[in-house]
Design a protein around this motif. Sequence first.
Motif, PDB file in Angstrom:
ATOM      1  N   SER A  68       8.088   3.694   5.054  1.00 43.85           N
ATOM      2  CA  SER A  68       6.774   3.106   5.259  1.00 43.85           C
ATOM      3  C   SER A  68       5.681   4.087   4.872  1.00 43.85           C
ATOM      4  N   THR A 103       6.889  -0.278   2.891  1.00 43.88           N
ATOM      5  CA  THR A 103       6.059  -1.169   3.679  1.00 43.88           C
ATOM      6  C   THR A 103       4.724  -0.463   3.911  1.00 43.88           C
ATOM      7  N   THR A 105       1.528   0.387   6.179  1.00 42.12           N
ATOM      8  CA  THR A 105       1.012   0.360   7.543  1.00 42.12           C
ATOM      9  C   THR A 105      -0.482   0.681   7.524  1.00 42.12           C
TER      10      THR A 105
ATOM     11  N   SER B  68       5.716  -2.640  16.071  1.00 44.10           N
ATOM     12  CA  SER B  68       4.916  -2.950  14.900  1.00 44.10           C
ATOM     13  C   SER B  68       4.770  -4.441  14.714  1.00 44.10           C
ATOM     14  N   ALA B  70       3.484  -7.582  12.090  1.00 39.56           N
ATOM     15  CA  ALA B  70       3.244  -7.918  10.687  1.00 39.56           C
ATOM     16  C   ALA B  70       1.961  -8.717  10.534  1.00 39.56           C
ATOM     17  N   THR B 105       1.565  -3.866  10.034  1.00 41.85           N
ATOM     18  CA  THR B 105       2.223  -3.780   8.738  1.00 41.85           C
ATOM     19  C   THR B 105       1.752  -4.930   7.854  1.00 41.85           C
TER      20      THR B 105
END
Lengths: 337, 337
Positions: A68, A103, A105, B68, B70, B105
């Motif tokens: 990430s 990914t 963040t 986390s 999304a 994310t």
Amino acid sequence: MGESAKPQPTLELVAARAGVSRATVSRVVNGSTKVSAEVNEQVNKAIAELKYVPNRAARSLANGRTNSIALVIPENAAKFFSDPYFATVIQGAAMYLADTEFTLTLLIATEADPAKTGRYLRGGNVDGALILSHHSDDRSYVELAGSLPMVFGGRPMSNESGELHVVDVDNVAAATTATRTILESGRSRVATIAGPQNMGAGQDRLQGWREALEPVGLATDLIEYGDFTPPGGEAAMISLLERGVDIDGIFIASAQMAFGALKILHERGIRVPEDISITTVDNDSYAQSASPPLTTIEQPAERQGAMMAQLLVTLIAGGQVPERTIINTVLIKRGSH
Amino acid sequence: MGESAKPQPTLELVAARAGVSRATVSRVVNGSTKVSAEVNEQVNKAIAELKYVPNRAARSLANGRTNSIALVIPENAAKFFSDPYFATVIQGAAMYLADTEFTLTLLIATEADPAKTGRYLRGGNVDGALILSHHSDDRSYVELAGSLPMVFGGRPMSNESGELHVVDVDNVAAATTATRTILESGRSRVATIAGPQNMGAGQDRLQGWREALEPVGLATDLIEYGDFTPPGGEAAMISLLERGVDIDGIFIASAQMAFGALKILHERGIRVPEDISITTVDNDSYAQSASPPLTTIEQPAERQGAMMAQLLVTLIAGGQVPERTIINTVLIKRGSH
DNA sequence: CTGAAAGCGCTTACAG
DNA sequence: CTGAAAGCGCTTACAG
């Protein structure tokens, strides 16, 4: 003893179903080449049937990578997010990364706890960071560059270290080009509405304006400052007009400010480009929808974002990238000059 | 045997330094109340000295939570990201989460591999999701709602299931209010430039316009459609004018479109509000900077984003939240009506 | 209030 | 090319 419903299938389950060891499944999942075609197929079949998805946390813990990437954004984000330029840079980075294993963040660098972001970045939570901060207080990130792969969007203000990777447009050249375009239409009293001087882009565009005027012996005294927003452009335009000087051209450091300035000009019956020639930077909907549509420097923001992401991925993989990557800008001639 | 430089200090190191077990350090880190004040202090001291930061992956693997969330965005993101409304919603969510243990994310729902996002969400990579998709093809997310805590921004088009949580503004009421404002200035031939009919907001605002006109016996035949962007507004305005009907008012479903429409009106010498009264939705820089400044419905986008995040956090914690949360809008009167 | 120990789901030398 | 086994850094019943 029956299978329960919800829990994700594990590597172990896949292994059992395919009749191989967990190590082998892991190899298949990670695309190792040293797996026989036959086994490879069996395993993939089992994965498909079970709808297996690897557990990120476990993988991350085992191999020391997080997959990430942090995108750090200054808290002063109201302005930030609604600026189509930044929004598009983010989009470019996000779309590029969507095709990779990484990914994105989102990290808001909050003023309430400035150290929080640094702690997060240093805490091993990400493999690298994209920094979009542009203010003078970006020192802390610059310092982090030693311990974490990072790519900056736009040159940071406090660049002592040198060991930085930045993706930027050549703002000086862009401003010079835009200002020269005004000169070409025969103007000789050219002002500027500059951006904030605590940002690289603000400084550099002002500098570029100077570099267009000085060589040809024109004065560089007509400067007002704005914050890159339409209201900022309005205020600066008013101040400029209040000087009572005969201005016949203005290079405005952003389309949003040009947009605000145009509004004031309209109200006062000053015609563009007949009375005042205007050029600016950013080919966003402000530039396109203004009356007249603005002659402007287009910054390929999406490409810049993608480039930032690409370089960071390279860095994370241990590759080399240049310290400074310049994205080319293009002059778009429309009706305002 | 010397200490090496880079590697993050672990829980174990902290435990050794504080003279306690790893379990105790873990308790302190997680704020357990069953730790004596004395031990608590020793541990915190060791943490500070070592600059210990817990490893997310390990924690996540051990306790089954990812911390986390999304944020799912449709790929058609060019339009999306540069829309100040969406950008501000994202900002609101991001800022809210910055004060929590959760991380955001960014997920681009790519058209190249539509299932990818679903796989990611279902793969146990996040504790919940914020969905900003608004198109008719959002069915797949709606279906996911059973297996993962989710909050939608704006009502999804395919809402069969009912078991959804959405945060929305009352677009019907907003449009009705905006249209009535036009009527109050004595207009009687009122058109609309509607948004895309494959989005809830587009449909609802058109509906609200109808609900303002029908009760007072006015015609609802003057409808053109745009895509919420300035060029879309321009095209729709041109079509409207080509009808050759005497229009004296237009409710335009977004400020960006109103902005484009205004440009056409200016070019043709049609005065606003003298000849045509205009109201719209969105209090962004388009609405504020237009000439005249637009009378509009403000949607508190930042608050909506924060609310979405807050509800999702509640859901993840196992709490109850209403299926539909309405954010109040406010009419802002300016010079265009 | 505190600790020993098992376990979370992977990856990766190491052997073979 | 494949497997057995150790280990990644935490959390959490379970005892005490």
